[in-house]
Design a protein around this motif. Structure first.
Motif, PDB file in Angstrom:
ATOM      1  N   TYR A  28       5.508   0.331  -5.992  1.00 23.49           N
ATOM      2  CA  TYR A  28       4.603  -0.426  -5.134  1.00 23.49           C
ATOM      3  C   TYR A  28       5.297  -1.675  -4.590  1.00 23.49           C
ATOM      4  N   ILE A  29       5.969  -2.407  -5.446  1.00 25.61           N
ATOM      5  CA  ILE A  29       6.678  -3.622  -5.026  1.00 25.61           C
ATOM      6  C   ILE A  29       7.800  -3.282  -4.051  1.00 25.61           C
ATOM      7  N   ARG A  30       8.556  -2.219  -4.327  1.00 26.72           N
ATOM      8  CA  ARG A  30       9.648  -1.820  -3.422  1.00 26.72           C
ATOM      9  C   ARG A  30       9.109  -1.412  -2.052  1.00 26.72           C
ATOM     10  N   LEU A  31       7.985  -0.698  -2.040  1.00 23.94           N
ATOM     11  CA  LEU A  31       7.399  -0.283  -0.762  1.00 23.94           C
ATOM     12  C   LEU A  31       6.884  -1.491   0.011  1.00 23.94           C
ATOM     13  N   ARG A  32       6.193  -2.403  -0.664  1.00 18.22           N
ATOM     14  CA  ARG A  32       5.716  -3.619   0.007  1.00 18.22           C
ATOM     15  C   ARG A  32       6.878  -4.431   0.563  1.00 18.22           C
ATOM     16  N   THR A  33       7.966  -4.499  -0.190  1.00 20.58           N
ATOM     17  CA  THR A  33       9.156  -5.230   0.263  1.00 20.58           C
ATOM     18  C   THR A  33       9.768  -4.537   1.485  1.00 20.58           C
ATOM     19  N   ALA A  34       9.842  -3.207   1.436  1.00 19.61           N
ATOM     20  CA  ALA A  34      10.406  -2.448   2.568  1.00 19.61           C
ATOM     21  C   ALA A  34       9.595  -2.652   3.836  1.00 19.61           C
ATOM     22  N   LEU A  35       8.276  -2.775   3.682  1.00 18.75           N
ATOM     23  CA  LEU A  35       7.406  -2.981   4.845  1.00 18.75           C
ATOM     24  C   LEU A  35       7.214  -4.456   5.178  1.00 18.75           C
ATOM     25  N   LYS A  36       7.795  -5.332   4.334  1.00 19.77           N
ATOM     26  CA  LYS A  36       7.689  -6.787   4.536  1.00 19.77           C
ATOM     27  C   LYS A  36       6.241  -7.241   4.595  1.00 19.77           C
ATOM     28  N   THR A  37       5.415  -6.699   3.693  1.00 14.63           N
ATOM     29  CA  THR A  37       3.978  -7.081   3.672  1.00 14.63           C
ATOM     30  C   THR A  37       3.659  -7.800   2.375  1.00 14.63           C
TER      31      THR A  37
END
Length: 65
Positions: free
Chosen positions: A56-65
């Motif tokens: 979840y954290i990696r995906l949020r970071t990838a999307l910059k959200t």
């Protein structure tokens, strides 16, 4: 100290909307987040609705959200 939840609820349509707003492909975001393209697609379509904290954290970071 409070522990993070075991899994996070994910709203797939919002993920897809943000990814598309950024003009990025599923593969590009998946690669950046370190997850499989098919896993991201299942999240976006609502087949999967929850994910673990690290992903979840990696995906949020990838999307910059």
């Amino acid at each position: 100290m409070e522990r993070p939840p075991a899994t996070y609820q994910v709203h797939g349509p919002s993920l897809r909307k943000e990814r598309m707003r950024q003009g990025r492909s599923v593969q590009e975001v998946a690669d950046t987040a370190g997850i499989d393209r098919s896993y991201l697609q299942r999240l976006e379509t609502g087949t999967r609705k929850r994910m673990g904290p690290q992903r979840y954290i990696r995906l949020r970071t990838a999307l910059k959200t």
